[in-house]
Design a protein around this motif. Sequence first.
Motif, mmCIF file in Angstrom:
data_model
loop_
_atom_site.group_PDB
_atom_site.id
_atom_site.type_symbol
_atom_site.label_atom_id
_atom_site.label_comp_id
_atom_site.label_asym_id
_atom_site.label_seq_id
_atom_site.Cartn_x
_atom_site.Cartn_y
_atom_site.Cartn_z
ATOM 1 N N HIS A 189 6.749 0.350 -16.966
ATOM 2 C CA HIS A 189 8.220 0.440 -16.938
ATOM 3 C C HIS A 189 8.871 -0.509 -17.951
ATOM 4 O O HIS A 189 10.095 -0.674 -17.937
ATOM 5 N N ASP A 201 1.390 6.039 -7.597
ATOM 6 C CA ASP A 201 1.918 7.403 -7.728
ATOM 7 C C ASP A 201 0.863 8.424 -8.131
ATOM 8 O O ASP A 201 1.169 9.601 -8.266
ATOM 9 N N ARG A 242 2.874 7.883 -0.076
ATOM 10 C CA ARG A 242 4.181 8.155 -0.699
ATOM 11 C C ARG A 242 5.108 8.848 0.294
ATOM 12 O O ARG A 242 6.314 8.579 0.329
ATOM 13 N N HIS A 244 6.142 -0.591 -2.346
ATOM 14 C CA HIS A 244 5.603 0.084 -3.539
ATOM 15 C C HIS A 244 4.381 0.886 -3.122
ATOM 16 O O HIS A 244 3.609 0.450 -2.260
HETATM 17 MG MG MG Z 1 6.277 3.800 -9.122
#
Ligand code: MG
Length: 141
Positions: free
Chosen positions: A54, A120, A87, A117
Motif C-alpha cells: 500500500h 486477502d 475475511r 486485518h
Molecule cells: Mg488488505
Amino acid sequence: MALERTLSIIKPDAVAKNVIGEIYSRFEKAGLKVVASKMKHLSKDEAEGFYAVHRERPFFAALVDFMSSGPVMIQALEGEGAVLKHRDLMGATNPKDAAPGTIRADFADSIDANAVHGSDSLENAAIEIAYFFPATDVYSR
Ligand code: MG
Ligand code: RTP
C-alpha cells in the motif's frame, strides 16, 4: 475445500477495547484454529514493511501511524478455506459497509480504526505469516 492458513491481526483499537477473547471466540466457533500467536507493539518500520503493497496509496501514512500506535495481537489461523472464512468473519473494510454480526460491524469505529486485518489471498497469507512467525513457531494441531 482445502486446509489453509491465514494471517490475522487484532489492531490497536480492538486490543484497547479488551475484545481479544471475544474475537478469538468467533474464530473458534467458525472452525478456525489459532496455530501461532503473539502480542507486539509494531515499530513504524515493521508496520511499513507489513503494508508495503500500500506504499503508494494516499492512506499509507495514516495506516502506518495507526498500526504502530499501540500493541496488536497477531495470529495465524488454520482451517478449511481459512482465508475467505476469516475475511467473511471480519466484514467490509469500512465498518459502515460491514454486514451485521461481523467483527468490523461490532467493534470497528472507522475505516482507519477497523479492528482487524486479514490476508486477502492464500499467496499473501504465506508471505504475511512468514513476516511475523518462523515456521517453527506455527503449530498445526
Ligand atoms: Mg488488505
Ligand atoms: P486489511 O488489509 O487491514 O485487512 O484491510 P482490507 O484488506 O479490508 O483493506 P485494504 O484495502 O488492504 O487496506 C488496508 C487498510 O488501510 C486502511 N484504508 N483506508 N481511507 C481509505 O480509503 C482506506 N482504505 C483502506 C484500512 O484501515 C484498511 O484496513
